[in-house]
Motif scaffolding. Structure first.
Motif, mmCIF file in Angstrom:
data_model
loop_
_atom_site.group_PDB
_atom_site.id
_atom_site.type_symbol
_atom_site.label_atom_id
_atom_site.label_comp_id
_atom_site.label_asym_id
_atom_site.label_seq_id
_atom_site.Cartn_x
_atom_site.Cartn_y
_atom_site.Cartn_z
ATOM 1 N N LYS A 7 46.145 74.126 -29.814
ATOM 2 C CA LYS A 7 45.509 74.359 -28.526
ATOM 3 C C LYS A 7 45.678 73.158 -27.595
ATOM 4 O O LYS A 7 45.038 72.121 -27.778
ATOM 5 C CB LYS A 7 44.019 74.658 -28.725
ATOM 6 C CG LYS A 7 43.743 75.899 -29.566
ATOM 7 C CD LYS A 7 42.236 76.142 -29.692
ATOM 8 C CE LYS A 7 41.934 77.419 -30.439
ATOM 9 N NZ LYS A 7 40.480 77.686 -30.526
ATOM 10 N N HIS A 8 46.600 73.291 -26.644
ATOM 11 C CA HIS A 8 46.773 72.307 -25.570
ATOM 12 C C HIS A 8 46.913 70.886 -26.106
ATOM 13 O O HIS A 8 46.228 69.954 -25.649
ATOM 14 C CB HIS A 8 45.608 72.392 -24.577
ATOM 15 C CG HIS A 8 45.411 73.762 -24.006
ATOM 16 N ND1 HIS A 8 46.289 74.322 -23.106
ATOM 17 C CD2 HIS A 8 44.453 74.712 -24.255
ATOM 18 C CE1 HIS A 8 45.880 75.543 -22.790
ATOM 19 N NE2 HIS A 8 44.775 75.808 -23.476
ATOM 20 N N VAL A 9 47.814 70.720 -27.059
ATOM 21 C CA VAL A 9 47.971 69.423 -27.731
ATOM 22 C C VAL A 9 48.966 68.542 -26.982
ATOM 23 O O VAL A 9 50.080 68.967 -26.654
ATOM 24 C CB VAL A 9 48.425 69.620 -29.190
ATOM 25 C CG1 VAL A 9 48.731 68.273 -29.833
ATOM 26 C CG2 VAL A 9 47.335 70.352 -29.970
ATOM 27 N N GLY A 18 57.401 62.805 -26.735
ATOM 28 C CA GLY A 18 56.147 63.311 -27.267
ATOM 29 C C GLY A 18 56.043 64.815 -27.098
ATOM 30 O O GLY A 18 57.050 65.516 -26.967
ATOM 31 N N ILE A 19 54.811 65.325 -27.117
ATOM 32 C CA ILE A 19 54.559 66.735 -26.856
ATOM 33 C C ILE A 19 53.487 66.828 -25.792
ATOM 34 O O ILE A 19 52.594 65.969 -25.705
ATOM 35 C CB ILE A 19 54.130 67.492 -28.139
ATOM 36 C CG1 ILE A 19 52.958 66.804 -28.843
ATOM 37 C CG2 ILE A 19 55.311 67.643 -29.076
ATOM 38 C CD1 ILE A 19 52.425 67.552 -30.056
ATOM 39 N N PHE A 20 53.574 67.884 -24.971
ATOM 40 C CA PHE A 20 52.748 67.947 -23.781
ATOM 41 C C PHE A 20 52.157 69.343 -23.609
ATOM 42 O O PHE A 20 52.884 70.304 -23.358
ATOM 43 C CB PHE A 20 53.578 67.554 -22.552
ATOM 44 C CG PHE A 20 54.324 66.250 -22.739
ATOM 45 C CD1 PHE A 20 53.666 65.039 -22.579
ATOM 46 C CD2 PHE A 20 55.658 66.249 -23.116
ATOM 47 C CE1 PHE A 20 54.337 63.842 -22.779
ATOM 48 C CE2 PHE A 20 56.336 65.059 -23.317
ATOM 49 C CZ PHE A 20 55.684 63.845 -23.148
ATOM 50 N N ASP A 21 50.830 69.428 -23.788
ATOM 51 C CA ASP A 21 50.093 70.683 -23.597
ATOM 52 C C ASP A 21 50.696 71.830 -24.421
ATOM 53 O O ASP A 21 50.875 72.939 -23.930
ATOM 54 C CB ASP A 21 50.063 71.059 -22.112
ATOM 55 C CG ASP A 21 48.988 72.095 -21.788
ATOM 56 O OD1 ASP A 21 47.964 72.112 -22.499
ATOM 57 O OD2 ASP A 21 49.201 72.885 -20.859
ATOM 58 N N VAL A 22 51.003 71.548 -25.669
ATOM 59 C CA VAL A 22 51.613 72.552 -26.556
ATOM 60 C C VAL A 22 50.521 73.472 -27.105
ATOM 61 O O VAL A 22 49.504 73.008 -27.633
ATOM 62 C CB VAL A 22 52.366 71.878 -27.724
ATOM 63 C CG1 VAL A 22 52.755 72.903 -28.792
ATOM 64 C CG2 VAL A 22 53.607 71.177 -27.191
#
Length: 312
Positions: A7-9, A18-22
């Protein structure tokens, strides 16, 4: 019911890494493909699910348990196959399997023996002496040996030969029939296409699309290769057509174009005014869909290359 929830990771390492809002969810009994090239954010997401990293923003759950707070339970219960393998030093394959069996309190080793036979794994030698393929098989065996209901697999067939890759696919399909919930991270289209119910495409740390595999396979998008009888016919078609032509081969009087079911009639009306040698449908694939999100120029170049191979 969702077994895996992301949820929004966000985890921002700086410089666009990185990862954005995954966000995505995986239902019970579903095989979920996580598709993207190396560096897209697949492994970073998985490391957060396994509790190796803490998200800066967002939440992750497996079976309702917070992946950071309940990391020890998740590591024990989930079948996890890391993309980059690290084994304890000085162990043979047998030593490592016994170590993992004790960690998971496994007494009956019949499933482990079955997996070793299935993947043709010799566990007698020291791990450091094993080939990359054998170490990958060892990781596969230990990921599945406790018959977990949830599996998280990061590039599972990396280092395996084609025969073992196909054997792995058949094994995953069998596990799917048992109702296992599986997250399969990969950059291999055939692997994802053969096993997954839904597929998420990740690009530069962001999920850019999630699609049901069945809808993709039954897509109304179609590609056609057309060869004209003469260069005059070829030029006439190009000058009059209302369609965008992504691939042109003037030296072969050929084109490739993309259509939907709704526009096919218009194509055949246009073709009635010229002479053609043949028209053939090219199956729309997961790779085609993926490349629409990643690099349209590369997609066109690949289409030209495939067309040239078909010609010669």
């Amino acid at each position: 019911m969702s077994v895996i929830e992301v949820k929004h990771v966000t985890k921002d390492y700086g410089y666009g890494r990185g990862i954005f809002d995954v966000s995505f969810e995986i239902a019970e009994g579903e095989v979920f493909g996580f598709l993207g090239p190396n560096g897209a954010g697949k492994t970073t997401t998985i490391r957060h699910l396994m509790g190796f990293s803490k998200a800066q923003e967002g939440e992750l759950y497996i079976n309702g348990k917070d992946c950071w707070k309940s990391a020890d339970i998740i590591k024990r219960d989930v079948g996890y196959l890391p993309g980059e393998m690290a084994f304890p030093k000085g162990m043979t394959g047998n030593n490592f399997i016994q170590f993992m069996a004790e960690e998971r309190q496994i007494i009956d080793m019949s499933r482990t023996d079955y997996l070793k036979e299935l993947f043709e794994l010799d566990t007698s030698m020291e791990i450091k002496e094993m080939s990359l393929g054998s170490r990958r098989k060892l990781a596969l065996v230990t990921a599945f040996m406790h018959d977990p209901k949830v599996l998280i697999l990061d590039e599972p067939t990396s280092g395996l030969d084609p025969i073992m890759q196909e054997r792995f696919i058949q094994f995953i399909l069998a596990e799917k029939k048992k109702g296992k919930t599986i997250l399969l991270s990969s950059h291999i289209f055939s692997e994802v296409d053969a096993t997954c119910d839904r597929i998420a495409i990740i690009k530069e740390g962001e999920v850019v699309s999630t699609i049901e595999a069945a809808k993709l396979k039954n897509s109304t998008n179609k590609a056609f290769k057309i060869e004209f009888a003469t260069n005059k016919d070829y030029q006439q078609f190009l000058s009059l057509t209302q369609f965008k032509i992504p691939v042109e081969r003037p030296d072969q009087n050929q084109v490739k174009l993309n259509l939907t079911d709704e526009t096919m009639q218009n194509l055949f009306i246009e073709l009635s005014n010229v002479n053609i040698n043949f028209i053939s449908e090219i199956k729309f694939t997961l790779e085609d869909y993926f490349m629409d999100f990643y690099d349209r120029k590369k997609s066109v170049a690949a289409g030209e290359e495939n067309l040239e191979h078909a010609i010669h």
